[in-house]
Design an enzyme around this catalytic site. Structure first.
Site, PDB file in Angstrom:
ATOM      1  N   GLY A   9     -12.183  44.511  -6.840  1.00  0.00           N
ATOM      2  CA  GLY A   9     -12.085  45.972  -7.064  1.00  0.00           C
ATOM      3  C   GLY A   9     -13.546  46.481  -7.277  1.00  0.00           C
ATOM      4  CD  GLU A  10     -16.307  45.860 -10.936  1.00  0.00           C
ATOM      5  OE1 GLU A  10     -17.292  44.989 -10.792  1.00  0.00           O
ATOM      6  OE2 GLU A  10     -15.564  45.796 -11.861  1.00  0.00           O
TER       7      GLU A  10
END
Length: 343
Positions: free
Chosen positions: A307-308
């Site tokens: 993610g991120e």
């Protein structure tokens, strides 16, 4: 203006989607013509050629440029986290935001490598969405405000927008969204997320099923699905994708949760994500299913599941390579090289 069509309600969002600008076919044709003249066999650079043409088509200019990439990470918390669907406590969302600010996350390193501007948008982490197993995650006003917030993140002059998220339990929200949008069974859309075991996956599937049962209207309309089952950061991503389209800014989507947020727009209009590429195929099993459903082939497949916006940030250099080859290579005539006989 970064947001020439401000949206205050979900009905106004629907009106914007009916106004989506199409591709700049003249710029795309100019890019395709240049590809035929460059000192290489036709198609020899594979998808790099497609990426260069995509950049020109959606920037609306030829040659395309990539001097100002932006990585935007939206962070929010989910009420469904209380159901034990994640391997990490909800407090990690705020802790990771601080890690982004301090420069200690993977995305920080990847943005530095790509010379990309990183912006982190913290969305009231003290106030999670409602637990969607008991009713809607958001009110209509809150969902529209979150989308408008994402729209405001699209500033003038960006050459490429890379989108990602941070939010404990957001793969559960993404799974519920996908189930509402595309059908199937809860088990089709859930996976280990941050690393839950088989029991954790079963809890996620149960929560997703309960979420659909508690919000039957989510199956009737994509924006209603986002309101009932999504999160503030997922709504913001959908808003950012929409605003980028209006601003003619190409978009790189990150992994499963980010793609699920964008899929809300795809479900409303199959052309709504034409200005988007998916940066990578996440190791989250349902991401493959979702990409096949929306007809997107990712640029990378490295088994990542962080993610991120890490996959999107990583893919910036690939897009830079496509643009550099397209604009910097010599043509056959310029290099004095004999071209193909049918040129």
């Amino acid at each position: 203006m970064s947001n020439p069509h401000p949206a205050g309600t979900l009905d106004e969002i629907r009106a914007l989607i009916r106004e989506l600008p199409g591709p700049d076919l003249e710029a795309g044709s100019a890019a395709a013509e240049r590809q035929r003249q460059l000192t290489k066999p036709r198609g020899a650079l594979g998808r790099l050629e497609d990426v260069a043409e995509w950049m020109a088509t959606w920037q609306g200019r030829h040659p395309p440029a990539l001097r100002r990439p932006r990585v935007s990470v939206f962070a929010a918390n989910h009420g469904v986290a209380a159901r034990g669907v994640s391997a990490y406590p909800q407090s990690v969302t705020a802790q990771m935001v601080q890690n982004f600010i301090a420069g200690g996350a993977a995305v920080n390193q990847l943005c530095e490598l790509a010379d990309a501007d990183l912006r982190v948008y913290e969305m009231d982490l003290e106030t999670p969405t409602g637990d969607f197993t008991a009713g809607p995650a958001m009110t209509g006003d809150d969902c529209a405000k979150a989308m408008a917030y994402g729209m405001m993140a699209v500033e003038p002059g960006l050459d490429l927008l890379c989108l990602g998220e941070m939010g404990i339990a957001n793969t559960t929200s993404a799974a519920a969204l996908c189930l509402a949008l595309y059908g199937g069974e809860p088990a089709d859309w859930v996976g280990p997320g941050t690393g839950v075991d088989a029991e954790g996956i079963a809890r996620k599937a149960a929560a997703v099923g309960e979420g659909l049962a508690a919000n039957p209207s989510a199956r009737t309309d994509p924006l209603e699905a986002l309101r009932c089952l999504g999160g503030f950061e997922l709504a913001a991503i959908a808003g950012a994708v929409l605003a980028a389209r209006m601003a003619r800014t190409p978009v790189l989507l990150d992994g499963y949760a980010c793609t699920a947020a964008a899929a809300v727009l795809h479900r409303l209009d199959r052309r709504a994500l034409d200005h988007c590429l998916v940066a990578h195929r996440s190791a989250e099993p349902a991401h493959r299913r979702l990409l096949e459903t929306i007809g997107k082939e990712p640029l990378l497949d490295l088994g990542m599941r962080l993610g991120e916006a890490s996959g999107a940030a990583l893919a910036i250099n690939l897009v830079k390579a496509a643009v550099a080859c397209h604009g910097g290579m010599a043509t056959f005539d310029e290099a004095g090289v004999s071209g193909p006989s049918d040129r």
